[in-house]
Design a protein around this motif. Structure first.
Motif, PDB file in Angstrom:
ATOM      1  N   LEU A  78       0.835  -1.189   0.000  1.00 12.91           N
ATOM      2  CA  LEU A  78       0.000   0.000   0.000  1.00 12.91           C
ATOM      3  C   LEU A  78       0.874   1.245   0.000  1.00 12.91           C
ATOM      4  O   LEU A  78       2.032   1.209   0.413  1.00 12.91           O
ATOM      5  CB  LEU A  78      -0.879   0.034   1.256  1.00 12.91           C
ATOM      6  N   HIS A  79       0.295   2.347  -0.408  1.00 11.81           N
ATOM      7  CA  HIS A  79       0.986   3.623  -0.274  1.00 11.81           C
ATOM      8  C   HIS A  79       1.344   3.849   1.190  1.00 11.81           C
ATOM      9  O   HIS A  79       0.535   3.635   2.088  1.00 11.81           O
ATOM     10  CB  HIS A  79       0.089   4.762  -0.757  1.00 11.81           C
ATOM     11  N   GLY A  80       2.577   4.277   1.422  1.00 14.53           N
ATOM     12  CA  GLY A  80       3.039   4.533   2.780  1.00 14.53           C
ATOM     13  C   GLY A  80       3.798   3.396   3.416  1.00 14.53           C
ATOM     14  O   GLY A  80       4.295   3.543   4.537  1.00 14.53           O
ATOM     15  N   PHE A  81       3.945   2.260   2.715  1.00  8.82           N
ATOM     16  CA  PHE A  81       4.555   1.087   3.342  1.00  8.82           C
ATOM     17  C   PHE A  81       5.997   1.333   3.768  1.00  8.82           C
ATOM     18  O   PHE A  81       6.501   0.684   4.690  1.00  8.82           O
ATOM     19  CB  PHE A  81       4.490  -0.135   2.407  1.00  8.82           C
ATOM     20  N   PHE A  82       6.686   2.294   3.133  1.00 11.22           N
ATOM     21  CA  PHE A  82       8.087   2.537   3.455  1.00 11.22           C
ATOM     22  C   PHE A  82       8.258   3.037   4.893  1.00 11.22           C
ATOM     23  O   PHE A  82       9.344   2.948   5.460  1.00 11.22           O
ATOM     24  CB  PHE A  82       8.663   3.557   2.477  1.00 11.22           C
ATOM     25  N   SER A  83       7.179   3.552   5.490  1.00 15.37           N
ATOM     26  CA  SER A  83       7.256   4.041   6.870  1.00 15.37           C
ATOM     27  C   SER A  83       7.210   2.914   7.896  1.00 15.37           C
ATOM     28  O   SER A  83       7.431   3.161   9.084  1.00 15.37           O
ATOM     29  CB  SER A  83       6.121   5.026   7.150  1.00 15.37           C
ATOM     30  N   LEU A  84       6.948   1.694   7.444  1.00 11.33           N
ATOM     31  CA  LEU A  84       6.890   0.553   8.357  1.00 11.33           C
ATOM     32  C   LEU A  84       8.292   0.034   8.664  1.00 11.33           C
ATOM     33  O   LEU A  84       9.228   0.290   7.911  1.00 11.33           O
ATOM     34  CB  LEU A  84       6.038  -0.561   7.740  1.00 11.33           C
ATOM     35  N   PRO A  85       8.450  -0.713   9.743  1.00 13.27           N
ATOM     36  CA  PRO A  85       9.776  -1.254  10.072  1.00 13.27           C
ATOM     37  C   PRO A  85      10.180  -2.373   9.115  1.00 13.27           C
ATOM     38  O   PRO A  85       9.324  -2.983   8.443  1.00 13.27           O
ATOM     39  CB  PRO A  85       9.598  -1.778  11.502  1.00 13.27           C
ATOM     40  N   PRO A  86      11.471  -2.680   9.041  1.00 16.28           N
ATOM     41  CA  PRO A  86      11.961  -3.681   8.086  1.00 16.28           C
ATOM     42  C   PRO A  86      11.551  -5.120   8.382  1.00 16.28           C
ATOM     43  O   PRO A  86      11.943  -6.010   7.633  1.00 16.28           O
ATOM     44  CB  PRO A  86      13.494  -3.528   8.163  1.00 16.28           C
ATOM     45  N   VAL A  87      10.771  -5.352   9.427  1.00 16.32           N
ATOM     46  CA  VAL A  87      10.257  -6.709   9.628  1.00 16.32           C
ATOM     47  C   VAL A  87       9.265  -7.083   8.524  1.00 16.32           C
ATOM     48  O   VAL A  87       9.005  -8.264   8.301  1.00 16.32           O
ATOM     49  CB  VAL A  87       9.586  -6.873  11.009  1.00 16.32           C
ATOM     50  N   PHE A  88       8.724  -6.095   7.827  1.00 16.36           N
ATOM     51  CA  PHE A  88       7.816  -6.364   6.726  1.00 16.36           C
ATOM     52  C   PHE A  88       8.612  -6.695   5.469  1.00 16.36           C
ATOM     53  O   PHE A  88       9.572  -5.990   5.119  1.00 16.36           O
ATOM     54  CB  PHE A  88       6.908  -5.154   6.469  1.00 16.36           C
ATOM     55  N   ARG A  89       8.192  -7.738   4.782  1.00 13.96           N
ATOM     56  CA  ARG A  89       8.896  -8.206   3.594  1.00 13.96           C
ATOM     57  C   ARG A  89       8.996  -7.114   2.540  1.00 13.96           C
ATOM     58  O   ARG A  89      10.032  -6.947   1.887  1.00 13.96           O
ATOM     59  CB  ARG A  89       8.169  -9.432   3.023  1.00 13.96           C
ATOM     60  N   GLN A  90       7.918  -6.360   2.354  1.00 16.89           N
ATOM     61  CA  GLN A  90       7.924  -5.319   1.331  1.00 16.89           C
ATOM     62  C   GLN A  90       8.952  -4.228   1.640  1.00 16.89           C
ATOM     63  O   GLN A  90       9.567  -3.674   0.736  1.00 16.89           O
ATOM     64  CB  GLN A  90       6.529  -4.700   1.198  1.00 16.89           C
ATOM     65  N   VAL A  91       9.129  -3.928   2.922  1.00 16.53           N
ATOM     66  CA  VAL A  91      10.108  -2.911   3.307  1.00 16.53           C
ATOM     67  C   VAL A  91      11.522  -3.431   3.067  1.00 16.53           C
ATOM     68  O   VAL A  91      12.385  -2.711   2.550  1.00 16.53           O
ATOM     69  CB  VAL A  91       9.910  -2.496   4.780  1.00 16.53           C
ATOM     70  N   ARG A  92      11.763  -4.684   3.430  1.00 16.68           N
ATOM     71  CA  ARG A  92      13.087  -5.272   3.183  1.00 16.68           C
ATOM     72  C   ARG A  92      13.400  -5.297   1.697  1.00 16.68           C
ATOM     73  O   ARG A  92      14.534  -5.018   1.271  1.00 16.68           O
ATOM     74  CB  ARG A  92      13.165  -6.688   3.759  1.00 16.68           C
ATOM     75  N   GLU A  93      12.402  -5.612   0.873  1.00 22.24           N
ATOM     76  CA  GLU A  93      12.612  -5.628  -0.573  1.00 22.24           C
ATOM     77  C   GLU A  93      12.927  -4.221  -1.079  1.00 22.24           C
ATOM     78  O   GLU A  93      13.779  -4.032  -1.957  1.00 22.24           O
ATOM     79  CB  GLU A  93      11.373  -6.183  -1.279  1.00 22.24           C
ATOM     80  N   CYS A  94      12.258  -3.235  -0.527  1.00 24.09           N
ATOM     81  CA  CYS A  94      12.511  -1.857  -0.920  1.00 24.09           C
ATOM     82  C   CYS A  94      13.953  -1.471  -0.614  1.00 24.09           C
ATOM     83  O   CYS A  94      14.651  -0.896  -1.468  1.00 24.09           O
ATOM     84  CB  CYS A  94      11.542  -0.937  -0.185  1.00 24.09           C
TER      85      CYS A  94
END
Length: 313
Positions: free
Chosen positions: A280-296
């Motif tokens: 979703l829009h805004g996912f970059f603000s989440l911590p790196p425990v989220f797969r999408q953030v780690r991929e980013c």
């Protein structure tokens, strides 16, 4: 791929202060757990500084990872629709960025609407970048290792700064990273981009809220055709930095961001466009425990360390 409920809850927890009053007790506990993931100690150092421009100071905060002095620098512009967001609110994000990329991060506290309409924000951002480029001895990072970056409205500002830098001829960043940036001026049903209609009402960022933010940000209707306000309004996409654009699958801004990448590519620039599935829009603000953030962060790290020609996907 469906949107993960945990991501939706996490983003709502970060976006709304009254979620505990409106959701179930189980959801409230989940919110507290997600917020807790944003706490904890990271090995970084910070310094506050100001860049003076005309009759005001622009605060910046510098994040350095660990104890070693990095040889690369990210100048970061925060999101939140040009009307909200502060360097304080982005502390954890910038600390994560410094540690995940091994780069020094400079977070810019540009002036916000509606108190300060366009072009106050891009002018502030430009002045900070100009100061760093013209005085590289301050942070001891060579100009070719400086990247401008931002998320959402901050991605819009990073793109604007690169266009301004080319047009004014004082410097030009080697790279830019645009994370789900706003690049177009129309987010009504008349928009040419399908993602505005497909994703503009079912998820956290709505097309209506984007229109509301832009109304607060703009000084006049003429701004809508200004490329520093909406980069897709540019008549010249040439001579831009090597570019990484990261988009989210369920984001109303997805298609315009990807189109901006295509325009840059067609103008002869090195461009890489990557869409994060299930995000979703805004996912970059989440911590790196989220797969999408780690991929980013993996994409960012690869981009910062890659030489040679990029590609648009």
């Amino acid at each position: 791929m469906a949107v993960k409920r945990l991501m939706r809850v996490a983003l709502r927890a970060l976006s709304y202060t009254d979620i505990g009053e409106k959701e179930s007790e189980r959801l409230h506990r989940t919110v507290i757990r997600i917020r807790g993931l944003h706490l904890g100690k990271l090995p970084y150092q910070t310094w506050d500084h100001v860049v003076s421009y005309e009759n005001h100071d622009i605060p910046v905060r510098i994040f350095a990872p660990g104890e070693n002095r990095p040889d690369s620098l990210l100048i970061f512009f925060h999101g939140s629709g040009w009307v909200a967001g502060t360097i304080d609110g982005y502390n954890r994000i910038c600390a994560n960025m410094a540690n995940m990329t091994g780069s020094t991060v400079v977070s810019v506290d540009y002036r916000l609407a509606p108190e300060y309409h366009f072009p106050a924000a891009p002018e502030d951002c430009y002045r900070v970048v100009r100061e760093i480029f013209l005085h590289t001895e301050l942070l001891k990072v060579p100009a070719e290792k400086i990247t401008v970056a931002g998320d959402s409205a901050g991605g819009n500002l990073a793109a604007a700064v690169s266009l301004m830098a080319r047009d004014r001829g004082e410097f030009l960043p080697e790279r830019q990273i645009l994370i789900y940036p706003s690049t177009y001026s129309d987010h009504t049903t008349k928009s040419p981009y399908a993602s505005v209609r497909d994703n503009g009402s079912k998820y956290l960022l709505t097309s209506k809220s984007i229109c509301d933010y832009m109304k607060l940000y703009q000084a006049s209707d003429e701004d809508l055709q200004n490329p520093y306000f909406a980069p897709l309004a540019s008549k010249d996409f040439s001579r831009q930095p090597k570019t990484l654009i990261i988009t989210a699958e369920y984001d109303p801004l997805r298609d315009e961001a990807e189109d901006y990448g295509q325009r840059l590519k067609e103008a002869g620039n090195e461009v890489e466009v990557r869409r994060i599935p299930g995000a979703l829009h805004g996912f970059f603000s989440l911590p790196p425990v989220f797969r999408q953030v780690r991929e980013c962060y993996r994409l960012i790290d690869d981009f910062l360390n890659r030489e040679g020609e990029g590609k648009a996907l």
